[in-house]
Design an enzyme around this catalytic site. Structure first.
Site, PDB file in Angstrom:
ATOM      1  N   GLY A  90       0.878  -1.164   0.000  1.00  0.00           N
ATOM      2  CA  GLY A  90       0.000   0.000   0.000  1.00  0.00           C
ATOM      3  C   GLY A  90       0.911   1.208   0.000  1.00  0.00           C
ATOM      4  N   GLY A  92       3.104   3.282   1.411  1.00  0.00           N
ATOM      5  CA  GLY A  92       3.815   3.240   2.691  1.00  0.00           C
ATOM      6  C   GLY A  92       4.684   4.461   2.910  1.00  0.00           C
ATOM      7  N   LYS A 113       5.278  11.902  -2.630  1.00  0.00           N
ATOM      8  CA  LYS A 113       6.132  10.746  -2.313  1.00  0.00           C
ATOM      9  C   LYS A 113       7.162  11.154  -1.273  1.00  0.00           C
ATOM     10  CE  LYS A 113       8.512   7.062  -4.826  1.00  0.00           C
ATOM     11  NZ  LYS A 113       8.834   6.512  -6.150  1.00  0.00           N
ATOM     12  N   ASP A 125      10.379   3.671   7.295  1.00  0.00           N
ATOM     13  CA  ASP A 125      10.238   5.003   7.882  1.00  0.00           C
ATOM     14  C   ASP A 125       9.298   5.948   7.146  1.00  0.00           C
ATOM     15  OD1 ASP A 125      11.759   5.847   5.645  1.00  0.00           O
ATOM     16  OD2 ASP A 125      13.602   5.378   6.719  1.00  0.00           O
ATOM     17  N   ARG A 177       4.456  13.857  -7.322  1.00  0.00           N
ATOM     18  CA  ARG A 177       4.284  13.140  -8.580  1.00  0.00           C
ATOM     19  C   ARG A 177       2.918  13.471  -9.176  1.00  0.00           C
ATOM     20  NH1 ARG A 177       5.665   6.991  -8.186  1.00  0.00           N
ATOM     21  NH2 ARG A 177       3.718   6.853  -7.033  1.00  0.00           N
ATOM     22  N   ARG A 184      -2.463   0.750  -9.728  1.00  0.00           N
ATOM     23  CA  ARG A 184      -1.458  -0.243 -10.105  1.00  0.00           C
ATOM     24  C   ARG A 184      -2.155  -1.584 -10.319  1.00  0.00           C
ATOM     25  NH1 ARG A 184       3.058   1.785  -6.400  1.00  0.00           N
ATOM     26  NH2 ARG A 184       2.318   3.818  -5.749  1.00  0.00           N
ATOM     27  N   ASP A 253       3.131  -4.098  -8.237  1.00  0.00           N
ATOM     28  CA  ASP A 253       2.715  -2.837  -7.609  1.00  0.00           C
ATOM     29  C   ASP A 253       3.416  -1.643  -8.257  1.00  0.00           C
ATOM     30  OD1 ASP A 253       5.034  -4.045  -6.246  1.00  0.00           O
ATOM     31  OD2 ASP A 253       5.024  -2.216  -5.052  1.00  0.00           O
ATOM     32  N   ASN A 254       4.304  -1.904  -9.205  1.00  0.00           N
ATOM     33  CA  ASN A 254       4.948  -0.808  -9.925  1.00  0.00           C
ATOM     34  C   ASN A 254       4.483  -0.742 -11.374  1.00  0.00           C
ATOM     35  OD1 ASN A 254       6.352  -0.108  -7.640  1.00  0.00           O
ATOM     36  ND2 ASN A 254       8.221  -1.197  -8.209  1.00  0.00           N
TER      37      ASN A 254
END
Ligand code: AMP
Ligand code: MG
Length: 488
Positions: A90, A92, A113, A125, A177, A184, A253-254
């Site tokens: 997800g 993150g 991002k 993180d 972005r 995705r 996911d990309n």
């Protein structure tokens, strides 16, 4: 024209129900400051660049002040990473701030991002480092300059906060972005593997309305959408192969649903043509090597197809997927025909292109310099000499040139027309890793000028540039020692 405060937000994704995302606010960064701003992208959303205050833009992107009209959410998706299903993915370290609709009714997703932790951050993180943010900023403009579908970026913001990467502390950054689509393949996989089939259908309907309205009245809209995704993905990877681009992390996911290059990490434009090139030190099996990309994209399409099984008949799905190799091959040949200046389509072209790629690979040729030099080829001695300087075995070159000459004889156009057309698709400049690395090195000294200079150069990469001419030469020896990992 709008200001940042009056952008025309209309957040359709945030109106979907909660399983699609979680509401999360960005975590403020320490002393954010503006590094780069992209006025071309501002125009896409009718944003007036002259209205901007760099410090307020930095505060919005640094999570200090909420952007008026935004409704930040962390999208939920899952996906296959290096072939293994991961249910815990997800957003993150990024948030969808919302959607801006311009005067032409185009809808742009704004995704921040590096904005801090979310419920999907797992052990990490939630931050992006300056190095990787610069690489994404440069790559998306360079891809756009080449005419390869890609996400873009409005701005890059730095900060005094640091995080640990590859054993070192590095400064954090955020990147805004901009793309029409942040959906995705993994978005569909999430609903499929959690057996939420009503939501899967809702997601597919959302995508049809927003991205594929031309299929709403098709006999089988979901199948038509899938066929289109197969086609666009084939066309995209064909362009990557034609320009020597290695994405390096082709996880599901990309993969963008609309066929854009998405999520830049340890990517490379190859300096030397090496089909086995792996551009990610963490990819120990070489799953995402350059030559494997078409197969991996097809693999990803099959994972998407699997997730769409509740909506599409299996046989129909398989036959759509099985069209991939033909779609890919015809797109690949079309790309190389353009690079070779061939306007007519002859069946013998496949062999001519294969022979050329074999030579590239035997001799680790710098393909992009080769094509640029070939644009000025006129059959004369001097132009042959220029090509010979780019290969090790001139015999193999002359055999290929003989075949190329014969092929050119069958073209109607003459040399000057070829030259202009070939130059337009054979860039003088390509974003080599060492160029991005120079921009990163200078940025670490507090000098961000090269980022903007490179963006300007790569936006029109076929033009000459007296100031930046050196970037059209062979890369320096140290370029070979650049090490790229998942955190690049
Ligand atoms: P990527 O490798 O960038 O495609 O990311 C894969 C997954 O890991 C996604 O779910 C990301 O949101 C998540 N991720 C990557 N880097 C971080 C990070 N620094 N903090 C939190 N999540 C991350
Ligand atoms: Mg990703």
């Amino acid at each position: 024209m709008a200001t940042l405060e009056t952008l025309n937000f209309d957040n359709s994704y945030a109106r979907l129900p909660e399983p699609f995302y979680q509401q999360v606010m960005p975590t403020p960064l320490k002393t954010p400051f503006l590094i780069a701003f992209n006025s071309d992208v501002a125009e896409l959303m009718d944003l007036d660049p002259s209205s901007l205050s760099p410090s307020s833009l930095a505060d919005y992107l640094g999570g200090i002040t909420p952007l008026p009209g935004s409704e930040p959410i962390a999208m939920k998706y899952t996906g296959h990473q290096f072939g293994v299903y991961n249910p815990d993915l997800g957003d993150g370290r990024g948030l969808l701030l919302g959607e801006v609709v311009n005067n032409n009714n185009q809808r742009w997703d704004l995704h921040l991002k590096g904005s801090g932790k979310t419920p999907f951050s797992r052990f990490a993180d939630g931050r992006a480092v300056l190095r990787s943010s610069i690489r994404e900023y440069l790559a998306s403009e360079a891809m756009h300059g080449l005419g390869i579908p890609t996400t873009r970026a409005l701005a890059l913001v730095g900060s005094d906060d640091t995080v640990m990467r590859d054993g070192m502390m590095e400064p954090c950054a955020t990147l805004l972005r901009v793309s029409e689509c942040h959906i995705r393949f993994g978005h569909f996989e999430y609903f499929y593997y959690t057996k939420q089939h009503d939501e899967l259908k809702r997601l597919a309907d959302y995508c049809l309305v927003r991205y594929f309205p031309q299929f709403l009245n098709a006999r089988q809209p979901y199948l038509a959408m899938y066929q289109e995704v197969v086609k666009r993905s084939a066309e995209l990877v064909a362009k990557w192969q034609a320009y020597g681009f290695v994405h390096a992390v082709l996880n599901t996911d990309n993969m963008s649903l609309i066929g854009e290059t998405f999520d830049y990490g340890p990517y490379s434009f190859m300096d030397e043509y090496k089909p086995g090139m792996v551009s990610n030190q963490n990819d120990h099996q070489g799953r995402y090597a350059f030559s494997k990309q078409p197969d991996m994209v097809q693999w990803n399409l099959s994972a998407l197809g699997q997730a769409l099984l509740p909506l599409i008949d299996k046989e129909e799905l398989l036959s759509a997927l099985n069209r991939f190799p033909d779609l890919y091959q015809s797109s690949e040949i079309a790309e190389f025909r353009k690079r070779l200046g061939l306007q007519s389509e002859l069946s013998e072209d496949t062999a001519l292109i294969k022979q050329l790629l074999d030579m590239f690979s035997h001799q680790a040729v710098d393909m992009n310099r080769f094509f640029r030099t070939l644009s000025d080829y006129d059959g004369g001695e001097e132009s042959i000499l220029h090509l010979e300087q780019l290969v090790q075995n001139t015999h193999e070159l002359s055999i290929w040139l003989e075949a190329y000459d014969k092929r050119l004889d069958k073209e109607a156009a003459s040399f000057p027309i070829w030259t202009a057309q070939m130059r337009s698709v054979n860039p003088q400049f390509i974003l080599r890793n060492y160029m991005a690395q120079e921009a990163i090195n200078q940025a670490s000294e507090g000098d961000f000028a090269l980022i903007n200079d490179l963006v300007e150069l790569l936006r029109a990469p076929s033009n000459q540039s007296a100031k930046m001419e050196h970037y059209s030469a062979s890369p320096p020896a140290w370029a070979g020692s650049i090490c790229l990992t998942c955190s690049s």
